[in-house]
Design a protein around this motif. Structure first.
Motif, mmCIF file in Angstrom:
data_model
loop_
_atom_site.group_PDB
_atom_site.id
_atom_site.type_symbol
_atom_site.label_atom_id
_atom_site.label_comp_id
_atom_site.label_asym_id
_atom_site.label_seq_id
_atom_site.Cartn_x
_atom_site.Cartn_y
_atom_site.Cartn_z
ATOM 1 N N GLN A 1 0.823 -1.213 0.000
ATOM 2 C CA GLN A 1 0.000 0.000 0.000
ATOM 3 C C GLN A 1 0.855 1.261 0.000
ATOM 4 O O GLN A 1 0.524 2.250 -0.663
ATOM 5 N N VAL A 2 1.984 1.223 0.722
ATOM 6 C CA VAL A 2 2.913 2.356 0.709
ATOM 7 C C VAL A 2 3.474 2.550 -0.694
ATOM 8 O O VAL A 2 3.634 3.678 -1.171
ATOM 9 N N ARG A 3 3.747 1.434 -1.375
ATOM 10 C CA ARG A 3 4.251 1.511 -2.744
ATOM 11 C C ARG A 3 3.220 2.195 -3.655
ATOM 12 O O ARG A 3 3.563 3.039 -4.486
ATOM 13 N N LEU A 4 1.938 1.848 -3.461
ATOM 14 C CA LEU A 4 0.874 2.478 -4.250
ATOM 15 C C LEU A 4 0.794 3.979 -3.971
ATOM 16 O O LEU A 4 0.601 4.789 -4.878
ATOM 17 N N LEU A 5 0.946 4.358 -2.690
ATOM 18 C CA LEU A 5 0.897 5.773 -2.318
ATOM 19 C C LEU A 5 2.043 6.553 -2.969
ATOM 20 O O LEU A 5 1.852 7.662 -3.478
ATOM 21 N N ILE A 6 3.244 5.976 -2.965
ATOM 22 C CA ILE A 6 4.402 6.647 -3.554
ATOM 23 C C ILE A 6 4.223 6.783 -5.064
ATOM 24 O O ILE A 6 4.481 7.843 -5.648
ATOM 25 N N LEU A 7 3.754 5.716 -5.706
ATOM 26 C CA LEU A 7 3.514 5.777 -7.146
ATOM 27 C C LEU A 7 2.483 6.850 -7.486
ATOM 28 O O LEU A 7 2.626 7.588 -8.463
ATOM 29 N N ASN A 8 1.436 6.947 -6.673
ATOM 30 C CA ASN A 8 0.385 7.933 -6.918
ATOM 31 C C ASN A 8 0.907 9.352 -6.727
ATOM 32 O O ASN A 8 0.649 10.242 -7.544
ATOM 33 N N LEU A 9 1.657 9.591 -5.637
ATOM 34 C CA LEU A 9 2.185 10.930 -5.370
ATOM 35 C C LEU A 9 3.164 11.376 -6.449
ATOM 36 O O LEU A 9 3.133 12.522 -6.902
ATOM 37 N N THR A 10 4.057 10.472 -6.853
ATOM 38 C CA THR A 10 5.035 10.838 -7.883
ATOM 39 C C THR A 10 4.363 11.136 -9.214
ATOM 40 O O THR A 10 4.821 11.975 -9.983
ATOM 41 N N LYS A 11 3.250 10.450 -9.483
ATOM 42 C CA LYS A 11 2.514 10.710 -10.718
ATOM 43 C C LYS A 11 1.820 12.066 -10.662
ATOM 44 O O LYS A 11 1.903 12.874 -11.599
ATOM 45 N N ILE A 12 1.132 12.348 -9.545
ATOM 46 C CA ILE A 12 0.391 13.609 -9.396
ATOM 47 C C ILE A 12 1.341 14.809 -9.417
ATOM 48 O O ILE A 12 1.075 15.833 -10.047
ATOM 49 N N LYS A 13 2.471 14.691 -8.727
ATOM 50 C CA LYS A 13 3.417 15.804 -8.593
ATOM 51 C C LYS A 13 4.500 15.792 -9.670
ATOM 52 O O LYS A 13 5.431 16.595 -9.617
ATOM 53 N N SER A 14 4.380 14.864 -10.636
ATOM 54 C CA SER A 14 5.356 14.754 -11.743
ATOM 55 C C SER A 14 6.781 14.610 -11.219
ATOM 56 O O SER A 14 7.719 15.271 -11.671
#
Length: 724
Positions: free
Chosen positions: A234-247
């Motif tokens: 789940q932490v991996r999903l959160l990091i992937l999502n944040l890096t995508k949103i914030k480019s």
């Protein structure tokens, strides 16, 4: 019917009103997972699809006898932001605006012709299906308040699908699809965990903390999972999502470690410096790249950022710290954008074949992205984009064959460039029957209320400068005084004080001190020593370099204008009253640019005709127009000015420079070219192009036209003009 308006768009036609938050919504914005299908062509539509197309009659919009080149499904016609018509598949993501074959046009007839020619349309008309859509009946379709739904889920917590369903009286099976709908619309911004059936959102303060941590250190997922009391997955999903949103660009070095690219580049640069030479295999293994090609991409980016200077071994298996022919050639390509193989080889003292081999290695290693040109050159993709944009801005429409001829590129590469620029939003227009046509110019423009940076600096100087004094060095008398603020100064008192200070400095030292700055009663006095006078500028704080320079030039000019009166001065200060003209010349008092803060005008619109007339007047006066200065003078944004100048270019009045920062009239261009070629009987086209700031190909075309018209005599050989 509620008297409230839709909370999303203000529509008074309310379809649903929430009893919990009292927010109302029209049909378009009421939360729903409704699905519709066409019984005739079997095309499926979500409610979101119908809203996007404005299809409120619930009729099928697919085009008869149309076929997606990717999945063979029927197509619909959509309109882009640039008002271009294009085809879009009803099943997959293919569309003719961004994917091949490229088909987009403002004219429906042209769109049909291109569709038939490219094999996606099999009838010379756009005949819609028009069958009545049927709603797909399901026990899992619901209406509810989107505001309450989003507010709850975005507050920062972990939500189970079952609890979401209970809160909104939903079927649990419908929750995943509804979450996806709102994620796609950008309303929900966090993580859906379909395995554990959870929606995980972060509080704003913790999200900021996590982003700072990601940007500045290597992330251990196991430790972070323990800290957040979540699974590592789940932490991996959160990091992937944040890096995508914030480019944020980064990668997982292994299953438990994430690091951003910036840190990777720094670590890689340090590794190359420390070891001197490193095998590509070792770098690929250390930084967990998919293959050696990806490792070379990392090396290329590290070198491009200036973090390290290095070059590859002849077999490209090792990266070596230091400079070599490779490094010099790479720097030349990156600086110029386009090189000519033979000239570059001669400049580097190597064979032309070695230059070609090295360029091939750059491309293979991912250090350079570019193509060979048919004039024995090589150009980066970015350079070619700038070049083709410069050409297209001069023409309302142009054939691909003409572009091929001008750019020395194969037709395939020209098509790829056009497709890429349209996809990136840098070019508006349509391609039909081998001709590219630009989009029309906007007829009305809006002036801006933003002050240019140079005026802001003038305003700061205005707040600083308080008073100007000109003092007779021999007697210490005040010859001229001018106040730049409401503060009162006694000119004679201040002059006497400054004369005493300067005399004291001269007595202490064997020569005049030439004081430039002293403090006086909380002010800074900037002094400029002339031969006969001393200028004193009283400021709130130390003057800027530019202001100090103007003070010195002002002093010199004052003495030059009044030298005779100064050398025989008898005490009459009225002869120096005209010094106010010099103050205006150097400090723009009359224009109120320096001493008064200009008022920012309110937004207003100018008609197309008025705007063109203003631009024509500027061009008539200057010949060469800097777009940044025109932006300031006209109070209109630079992109809008560029659009209007296109019309003048089409009328043959002038053209843009290669960097698109200036517009020069043909008359001025004639004058500048004449001055250049008169200086020598032999001059390279590149030298002319550099001086007048247009492309070499344009210079060649311009000179050929002048020779045809009999205005000059000469010839062009080997990219050089020989005057006869």
């Amino acid at each position: 019917m509620s008297q409230n308006n839709c909370a999303e768009c203000g529509n008074p036609n309310i379809f649903y009103m929430c009893t919990d938050c009292n927010r109302s919504y029209c049909w378009e914005h009421t939360a729903s997972n409704e699905q519709f299908t066409c019984p005739r062509c079997k095309a499926d539509y979500s409610k979101m699809d119908l809203v996007e197309m404005g299809n409120f009659e619930f009729k099928c919009s697919t085009i008869d006898k149309s076929r997606c080149p990717k999945c063979k499904s029927p197509l619909i016609v959509k309109t882009s932001d640039k008002h271009q018509l294009y085809f879009h598949c009803t099943k997959c993501e293919w569309n003719s605006l961004f994917n091949t074959p490229l088909i987009a046009n403002e004219d429906e007839t042209q769109l049909i012709n291109e569709g038939v020619n490219k094999g996606v349309l099999f009838r010379r008309e756009l005949r819609p299906c028009n069958s009545k859509l049927k709603q797909i009946k399901s026990d899992h379709q619901y209406l509810f308040c989107p505001g309450c739904f989003i507010d709850l889920l975005e507050r920062g917590d972990i939500f189970e699908f079952n609890k979401i369903a209970i809160n909104f009286n939903l079927n649990p099976k419908a929750v995943p699809n509804l979450l996806k709908i709102y994620r796609d619309k950008g309303k929900l911004k966090h993580v859906i965990d379909p395995i554990k059936k959870l929606y995980i959102s972060l509080r704003p303060d913790f999200e900021k903390f996590l982003i700072d941590k990601i940007l500045n250190e290597q992330i251990n997922l196991t430790e972070l999972a323990d800290q957040m009391q979540l699974e590592e997955r789940q932490v991996r999903l959160l990091i992937l999502n944040l890096t995508k949103i914030k480019s944020i660009m980064g990668r997982f070095l292994d299953a438990h470690t994430f690091v951003v690219d910036d840190l990777i580049y720094q670590n890689l640069a340090q590794l190359i410096k420390d070891q001197g030479s490193v095998k590509i295999k070792e770098i690929s293994k250390k930084f967990r790249t998919a293959d050696e090609k990806e490792a070379k991409r990392l090396i290329s980016e590290t070198i491009k950022r200036g973090l390290v200077k290095a070059f590859y071994s002849p077999d490209s298996s090792t990266i070596i710290f230091g400079e070599g022919i490779q490094t010099k050639l790479l720097e030349i390509i990156q600086e110029k954008g386009k090189i000519y193989i033979d000239r570059t080889a001669k400049a580097l003292g190597i064979h032309a074949n070695l230059v070609r081999n090295q360029i091939k290695q750059f491309v293979d290693n991912g250090q350079v992205d570019g193509w060979y040109t048919q004039d024995r050159g090589f150009a980066t993709i970015e350079h070619l984009k700038i070049e083709i944009l410069g050409i297209l801005k001069l023409y309302e429409k142009i054939s691909l064959k003409e572009l091929v001829s001008r750019m020395f590129l194969p037709l395939k590469y020209v098509e790829i460039l056009l497709q890429t620029l349209i996809k990136e939003g840098k070019l508006a227009g349509a391609l039909a029957d081998g001709v590219f046509k630009r989009a029309e110019i906007t007829p009305v423009v809006t002036t801006r209320r933003v002050l240019p940076a140079w005026i802001t600096k003038k305003i700061e100087a205005a707040k600083n400068l308080q008073h100007i004094l000109i003092i007779h060095k021999l007697s210490g008398a005040c010859l001229f005084s001018f106040s730049c603020s409401e503060l009162g100064f006694d000119p004679d008192l201040v002059s006497g004080f400054l004369q005493a200070i300067s005399s004291f400095g001269s007595e202490v030292s064997a020569k005049e001190t030439g004081l430039e700055e002293i403090r006086y009663q909380g002010f800074v006095v900037a002094l400029s020593e002339g031969e006969l006078v001393r200028s004193a500028f009283i400021c709130n704080e130390s003057p800027s370099t530019t202001l100090m320079s103007n003070i010195k030039y002002f002093t010199i000019k004052f003495e030059d204008h009044h030298r005779q009166g100064l050398e025989t001065w008898t005490g009459d200060v009225s002869i120096f009253d005209k010094a106010l003209d010099l103050v205006e010349e150097y400090f723009k008092v009359g224009s109120k640019l320096l001493f008064l803060i200009p008022k920012i005008p309110k937004d207003k619109t100018l008609s197309k005709e008025k705007m063109l007339k203003k631009l024509q007047n500027l061009l008539k006066t200057k010949g060469r127009l800097n777009l940044d200065k025109a932006e300031m003078e006209l109070e209109v944004s630079k992109p809008q000015i560029q659009k209007f100048l296109l019309n003048l270019a089409l009328d043959g009045i002038g053209r843009f420079t290669i960097d698109q920062e200036e517009f020069i009239t043909e008359e001025k261009l004639n004058e500048e070219v004449a001055e250049i070629i008169l200086t020598s009987t032999e001059i390279p086209l590149s030298q002319i192009a550099q001086k007048i700031r247009i492309g070499e190909n344009e210079v060649e075309e311009f000179l050929n036209n002048l020779m045809k018209q009999g205005m000059i005599s000469g010839r062009i050989e080997n990219r050089t003009f020989y005057r006869q």
